[in-house]
Design a protein around this motif. Sequence first.
Motif, short mmCIF file in Angstrom:
data_model
loop_
_atom_site.label_atom_id
_atom_site.label_comp_id
_atom_site.label_asym_id
_atom_site.label_seq_id
_atom_site.Cartn_x
_atom_site.Cartn_y
_atom_site.Cartn_z
N PHE A 81 0.83 -1.20 0.00
CA PHE A 81 0.00 0.00 0.00
C PHE A 81 0.87 1.25 0.00
O PHE A 81 1.74 1.42 0.85
N GLY A 82 0.65 2.13 -0.96
CA GLY A 82 1.38 3.39 -1.03
C GLY A 82 2.82 3.24 -1.49
O GLY A 82 3.59 4.19 -1.43
N SER A 83 3.20 2.08 -1.94
CA SER A 83 4.57 1.85 -2.39
C SER A 83 4.61 1.87 -3.92
O SER A 83 3.68 2.33 -4.57
N SER A 84 5.70 1.36 -4.49
CA SER A 84 5.84 1.36 -5.95
C SER A 84 6.73 0.20 -6.38
O SER A 84 7.32 -0.50 -5.55
N GLY A 85 6.84 0.04 -7.66
CA GLY A 85 7.71 -0.99 -8.23
C GLY A 85 9.19 -0.69 -8.06
O GLY A 85 10.03 -1.48 -8.47
N PHE A 86 9.49 0.43 -7.44
CA PHE A 86 10.89 0.83 -7.22
C PHE A 86 11.28 0.69 -5.74
O PHE A 86 12.24 1.30 -5.30
N SER A 87 10.55 -0.13 -5.02
CA SER A 87 10.86 -0.32 -3.60
C SER A 87 12.21 -1.02 -3.41
O SER A 87 12.74 -1.65 -4.34
N ASN A 88 12.73 -0.93 -2.21
CA ASN A 88 14.00 -1.56 -1.88
C ASN A 88 13.94 -3.08 -2.09
O ASN A 88 14.85 -3.68 -2.65
N LYS A 89 12.85 -3.72 -1.65
CA LYS A 89 12.73 -5.18 -1.82
C LYS A 89 12.64 -5.55 -3.30
O LYS A 89 13.21 -6.55 -3.73
N ALA A 90 11.94 -4.75 -4.08
CA ALA A 90 11.86 -5.01 -5.52
C ALA A 90 13.25 -4.92 -6.14
O ALA A 90 13.64 -5.78 -6.95
N ASP A 91 14.02 -3.90 -5.76
CA ASP A 91 15.39 -3.75 -6.27
C ASP A 91 16.25 -4.93 -5.88
O ASP A 91 17.00 -5.47 -6.70
N LYS A 92 16.18 -5.35 -4.62
CA LYS A 92 16.97 -6.50 -4.14
C LYS A 92 16.59 -7.78 -4.89
O LYS A 92 17.44 -8.60 -5.21
N SER A 139 8.32 -5.80 -11.72
CA SER A 139 7.79 -5.14 -10.54
C SER A 139 7.04 -3.88 -10.96
O SER A 139 7.57 -2.78 -10.90
N PRO A 140 5.80 -4.06 -11.40
CA PRO A 140 5.05 -2.89 -11.87
C PRO A 140 4.64 -1.98 -10.72
O PRO A 140 4.37 -2.43 -9.61
N SER A 141 4.61 -0.69 -11.00
CA SER A 141 4.02 0.26 -10.06
C SER A 141 2.52 0.23 -10.31
O SER A 141 2.05 0.64 -11.37
N LEU A 142 1.80 -0.29 -9.33
CA LEU A 142 0.38 -0.55 -9.50
C LEU A 142 -0.48 0.63 -9.06
O LEU A 142 -0.09 1.41 -8.20
N SER A 143 -1.67 0.69 -9.62
CA SER A 143 -2.65 1.67 -9.20
C SER A 143 -3.00 1.44 -7.73
O SER A 143 -3.01 0.31 -7.26
#
Length: 185
Positions: free
Chosen positions: A8-19, A32-36
């Motif tokens: 919630f309120g995050s994006s596909g560019f989060s730290n866990k997505a990057d890792k 890792s899409p940035s979802l609506s």
Amino acid sequence: MIIFIHGFGSSGFSNKADKTREYFKGKESVLSPSLSYVPKLAIDTLEQIIEYASKFENVHLIGSSLGGFYAIYLANKYDLKAALVNPAVYADKRLSQVEGMAPNYYDLSKFEWNTSHVKQLEDIVVTKPKNENFLLMLQKGDEVLDYKEALEKLPNASLILEDGGNHSFSEYEKHLERIETFFAT
């Protein structure tokens, strides 16, 4: 293919997505899409990706927080394996307490959250998840969610349960090999 589903309120560019992308580089594609923030639109996007990608390769899910809630629904619908990182297994109930403007933690913008969004979450609640499809990753120090709720919802899932930690799941990257092994079995 691995689809990383943010919270919630995050994006596909989060730290866990990057890792996750770093770990699986050269082994497996990671999307890792940035979802609506609108649940119905987020689920529709994920369903389209799964339906297309599954024609060509195996699809696995990693869902964090609200993304874990979405992953439970999608894993059951499409019979996929999913790693759930401090999942919001009762997101419909938790997010019914939020109303008004909510923050996007990636770009610091705001979006409106209301009862129609909660209703969309209620529409995708899974009452009997297929426990064998899930690797449940919980840290007892999660300051946002009660880890016991996930244990109750998925009592027979594969489990990583750690003392301490936080909602972001401290040292997530140390468990990527276990996630890879879970997906391979």
